[in-house]
Write an enzyme that holds these catalytic residues in place. Structure first.
Site, short mmCIF file in Angstrom:
data_model
loop_
_atom_site.label_atom_id
_atom_site.label_comp_id
_atom_site.label_asym_id
_atom_site.label_seq_id
_atom_site.Cartn_x
_atom_site.Cartn_y
_atom_site.Cartn_z
N SER A 188 -73.29 -39.45 -19.72
CA SER A 188 -74.25 -40.41 -20.03
C SER A 188 -74.64 -41.23 -18.91
CB SER A 188 -73.85 -41.22 -21.20
OG SER A 188 -73.75 -40.34 -22.40
N ARG A 200 -63.49 -40.61 -23.79
CA ARG A 200 -62.58 -39.77 -25.02
C ARG A 200 -62.70 -38.19 -24.63
NH1 ARG A 200 -65.35 -39.45 -30.29
NH2 ARG A 200 -67.04 -39.11 -29.01
N ASP A 223 -75.99 -37.33 -24.60
CA ASP A 223 -75.39 -37.87 -25.98
C ASP A 223 -76.73 -37.42 -26.80
OD1 ASP A 223 -77.22 -39.82 -24.99
OD2 ASP A 223 -76.03 -41.55 -25.66
#
Length: 925
Positions: free
Chosen positions: A611, A550, A665
């Site tokens: 991540s 994203r 995250d």
């Protein structure tokens, strides 16, 4: 006058519907802890939580206290579906006056009956045996039961009034009396009934009755249900239509608030005889009913029972005949003095009259034997009155049954209910139309329910043996279940040890010289501040953690945070191609997004959530250690990820990009919650994987230069225990799951907690339980033997709500091609609860180590702190968050910890890291 009398005994359908509604309301009151004491339908828990499944076997003794007798019974079950139990009875007549004497004398007499019965059913040459003989006690009086083998008498009825028993535990009174007896002592004369003359009970020897244990108490209604469950079909409702009237049924256990049990079902003894004692039946009470009530030993009480119990029906007819004679509608010109005598008109007279279809000859003979001189017309009218009284009793039984059936259907969340109903009693067997009326009226009142009536055979005898047998089967099963699940059940001491080990590994991870060998890596993130609420401006965020990534723009203003984002796909060819191609694709997507958002002319700070395992050497500098999640782009491992992104921007001539921070995250989760709550200094992820981060004092971080301020530490706690320190809590199931993963021996703490593994742990337990004949009749389906077929989301569905969403559980089991009984569903829920509870407790133990370290770091007696949490397991599982918070409070009592659900930690959180970095950089300048 006759028509008026008959109309008064006939209740309109509309009124029956209202009565059914009142009955259901009173049932709910009886089940609720708050309103139980006011309810007329008592809804007493029986602590019977299962019906027979056909595997019960062994010898069982039954003692039944009857109207004027004590009945003893010895039953042998063979585990053959209970189709051919072997039985021997003996009936003992009670001595005169014992029903109104001292309670101790009554129980001594019962024990003497047991003693003599066993003396006469055992071989005299057998030696003493250690085998225990379980006894089921049928006690047909209203009791407050608190266990299957513990019940206080509430009140006597049926002519009994023994002193010193009300308020006492009748099971204990019988056990004490039995313990005083010797087999064969103080003979009590009796009559034998045995269809199996050749049977010998050679297992039991003369001597003390000390080997007889009273293990269950029940009333005859419960026994009726259990007898009807013996025929290979489960029976979940029973009705006794006898001198008294009662009904019992299997209710959802969580609704039975007077008992502690919350899973599965429990048989509830309605004690519906008192329904209407609050006046709700006053409008259907006829003058004849009022007369019967006034003459009874308990006026105003047991109003429903006085309309339906065979003990009272003859009396209702007698009073109707007296009233109609006074109105000159019957027996004109003849002497009816005999009708003034209470009890002269019995239920047998009534049944003989109504079952006679051949004119009035039989009726005339019965009335003449009573001393009356009836005309032909009198005989016809007496027959009409008798039919009306008994027909009304059958109808009212149907109303009660309909209320129970509808209640079961509603509380089981079913559109239609199909259920077997065991029926027993003088009225049921004695009135030829009783079953027909019961079926037709209950169908009219509860069209959504289909009841199959099963005639009970000796509910209080065979049924009581079944209650006892089921109790022993469940106790044996419980022992094996506890053996299987025991290793997963952690004590407070176990959790304190895990907490201490986590603290130990944290210290090693922070140490400059011990970091390399620590299982908890404690990686510095170079994030030194959390948001303080003064951050302002527009920031870009990039979230790369899988096949989709994203791009976001986050506007931080005084009014709050607004976001716009777009998801882009990374094709497999790019994931597995060159590093240049991968990062060029990412820059292309960023430029596309900025163009759509009219941001191409601006240079905005960017936070990058990446991540994948990295060694971070600065806030905007991190070396990729290894690819995971299907990525294998070449030329990246060992390189600075931020630099690779900057080089791609240069190749694409995109100058409006300023990467200020790279994070994972977990840190993003902490930061996204920290904007709204400055006390949020811990981040926690409990989803497919698990991890935590927190703000540590720089003086304790030996792997980074400097002693001032704080730094967020990415714990990477999923690997806790990889050095073997958690081996003591690893079960057989955990080891099997670990061995079948792609990284055996790695991420061991994560494999006890995270969503990726819990379903597989449950599956391994189900396989062992099936092998031990505890589940699915010992037959696993091929699907259940498939790895990872039991998804972790199933745990959430199975544990959802108080009580069982049975249809959803059945749907899951059907998906796995398993034929599951209700008891299987209950046990499956217990397995899921054990696995998810342990996961939450272990997570809490890890978190307790963190908050206690922070408290000590800051020299505080009490620490008040917040945790930002993300992850599907924490968010979607119905009990996980509660269990985690409860356990944390127990392990860290000096820390007040609040939890905030993170909204988009990897997006919003990344932007906030960039915002804080910009704010602190500005302050530094």
């Amino acid at each position: 006058q006759i028509q008026r009398a008959l109309r008064s005994l006939c209740i309109p359908l509309e009124r029956l519907h209202i009565m059914k509604g009142h009955m259901m309301q009173d049932m709910c009151k009886g089940l609720s802890r708050q309103t139980h004491s006011q309810a007329k339908v008592r809804m007493l828990p029986t602590y019977i939580c299962s019906t027979p499944n056909g595997t019960e076997k062994g010898n069982f003794l039954v003692v039944e206290l009857c109207q004027n007798q004590v009945r003893t019974l010895l039953v042998t079950l063979y585990g053959d579906g209970n189709m051919s139990p072997q039985m021997m009875y003996k009936i003992f007549d009670m001595p005169e006056g014992i029903m109104q004497g001292e309670g101790e004398a009554l129980f001594d007499f019962i024990a003497q009956c047991v003693s003599q019965f066993l003396a006469e059913t055992i071989s005299p040459d057998t030696s003493s045996s250690e085998e225990r003989l379980p006894l089921g006690f049928v006690f047909p009086f209203s009791c407050r039961q608190t266990q299957l083998d513990k019940a206080e008498l509430l009140s006597w009825s049926k002519g009994f009034s023994c002193s010193g028993v009300v308020g006492k535990d009748v099971v204990q009174m019988l056990q004490s009396a039995i313990n005083k007896q010797e087999v064969g002592g103080n003979g009590a004369g009796g009559r034998w009934l045995s269809p199996w003359w050749g049977w010998k009970s050679s297992q039991f020897a003369p001597g003390q009755l000390s080997h007889v244990d009273v293990v269950a108490l029940m009333n005859d209604t419960v026994g009726t249900m259990m007898t009807c469950s013996m025929e290979g079909r489960p029976c979940e409702v029973a009705m006794v239509a006898d001198k008294g009237s009662n009904c019992c049924f299997m209710a959802e256990a969580y609704l039975v608030e007077m008992a502690e049990e919350t899973s599965g079902r429990m048989c509830v003894n309605t004690e519906w005889g008192c329904f209407g004692d609050d006046g709700t039946l006053n409008d259907i009470f006829t003058p004849y009913d009022e007369s019967v009530d006034e003459e009874s030993s308990n006026p105003g009480e047991k109003r429903f029972e006085k309309l339906v119990g065979s003990l009272y029906l003859g009396e209702i007819v007698r009073h109707a005949l007296i009233a109609l004679t006074a109105e000159k509608a019957l027996f004109t010109g003849t002497d009816i003095a005999v009708l003034k005598e209470k009890g002269v008109f019995t239920i047998q007279h009534v049944l003989d009259i109504i079952n006679n279809e051949d004119g009035t000859t039989v009726v005339k003979r019965i009335l003449e034997v009573l001393g009356l001189q009836p005309s032909e017309r009198d005989c016809g009218r007496v027959q009409q009155i008798c039919r009306a009284v008994v027909g009304r009793a059958a109808t009212l039984h149907a109303v009660g049954l309909a209320a129970i059936l509808s209640y079961m259907c509603q509380t089981r969340d079913m559109e239609t209910l199909m259920v077997n109903v065991g029926v027993e009693g003088e009225l049921y067997t004695g009135y030829s139309r009783f079953e027909e009326i019961l079926q037709s009226v209950s169908r009219l009142l509860s069209p959504e329910c289909m009841a199959t009536l099963l005639p009970s055979r000796d509910g209080s005898g065979r049924g009581a043996a079944m209650v006892t047998a089921v109790a022993l089967r469940l106790a044996a099963q419980r022992r094996v279940v506890n053996e299987v699940l025991g290793p997963l059940r952690l004590t407070h001491a176990d959790l304190e040890k895990v907490q201490a080990l986590m603290r130990q590994e944290m210290e090693r991870g922070l140490g400059k010289h011990t970091n390399a060998t620590a299982s908890v890596r404690m990686l510095p993130t170079y994030v030194s501040h959390t948001p303080d609420g003064t951050e302002r401006g527009d920031f870009l965020a990039l979230d790369l953690g899988g096949t989709n990534f994203r791009v976001l723009v986050v506007r931080v203003a005084e009014e709050g945070i607004t976001m716009a984002s777009e998801i882009y796909v990374i094709p497999a060819a790019i994931m597995q191609g060159t590093g240049e191609r991968l990062f060029d694709h990412i820059i292309d997507c960023i430029m596309d997004f900025q163009t759509k958002q009219n941001l191409m002319t601006q240079t905005l700070p960017l936070g990058f959530t990446f991540s994948f395992p990295c060694q971070q050497v600065g806030l905007d500098k991190a070396l990729l250690l290894t690819w995971t999640k299907g990525f294998s782009a070449s030329g990246c491992v060992g390189q600075d990820v931020v630099q690779l992104l900057r080089e791609a921007a240069q190749r694409k001539q995109h100058s409006g990009l300023r990467v200020v921070a790279l994070l994972n995250d977990t840190v993003g989760t902490m930061m996204s919650c920290g904007y709204d709550d400055p006390k949020c200094e811990i981040g926690l992820i409990v989803g497919t994987g698990t991890n935590a981060c927190y703000m540590e004092e720089m003086r304790n971080v030996g792997t980074v230069e400097g002693d001032q301020g704080r730094m967020c530490i990415n714990m990477e706690w999923g690997a806790f225990g990889d050095n073997g320190c958690l081996d003591h809590i690893f079960t057989h199931f955990d080891r099997v799951v670990d061995e079948t993963t792609i990284n055996p021996g790695k991420q061991r703490f994560e494999k006890l907690i995270s969503g990726m593994y819990l379903g597989e742990i449950v599956r391994q337990i189900l396989l062992v339980m099936t092998e031990k004949q505890l589940l699915f009749q010992g037959r696993p389906s091929p699907k259940l033997q498939t790895r990872n077929i039991f998804q972790t989301k199933f745990l959430s569905t199975i544990e959802l709500s108080n009580g069982l969403a049975l249809r959803q559980i059945r749907a899951i089991l059907n998906e796995l091609e398993l034929d599951a009984s209700f008891e299987d569903s209950v046990l499956l829920r217990e397995v899921c609860q054990a696995v998810s509870l342990r996961a939450a407790q272990l997570c809490a133990a890890g978190l307790a180590a963190v908050v206690e370290k922070m408290r000590e770091n800051r020299g505080l007696e009490r620490l008040s702190i917040s945790v930002g949490v993300d992850g599907t397991l924490y968010k979607l599982h119905p009990c996980f968050s509660h269990n985690l918070q409860k356990t944390l409070k127990e392990l860290a009592p000096n820390c007040d910890v609040s939890f905030h659900l993170s909204e988009d930690g990897s997006g919003k959180g990344a932007a906030l890291v960039a915002a804080v970095a910009s704010r602190t950089a500005g302050a530094g300048q």
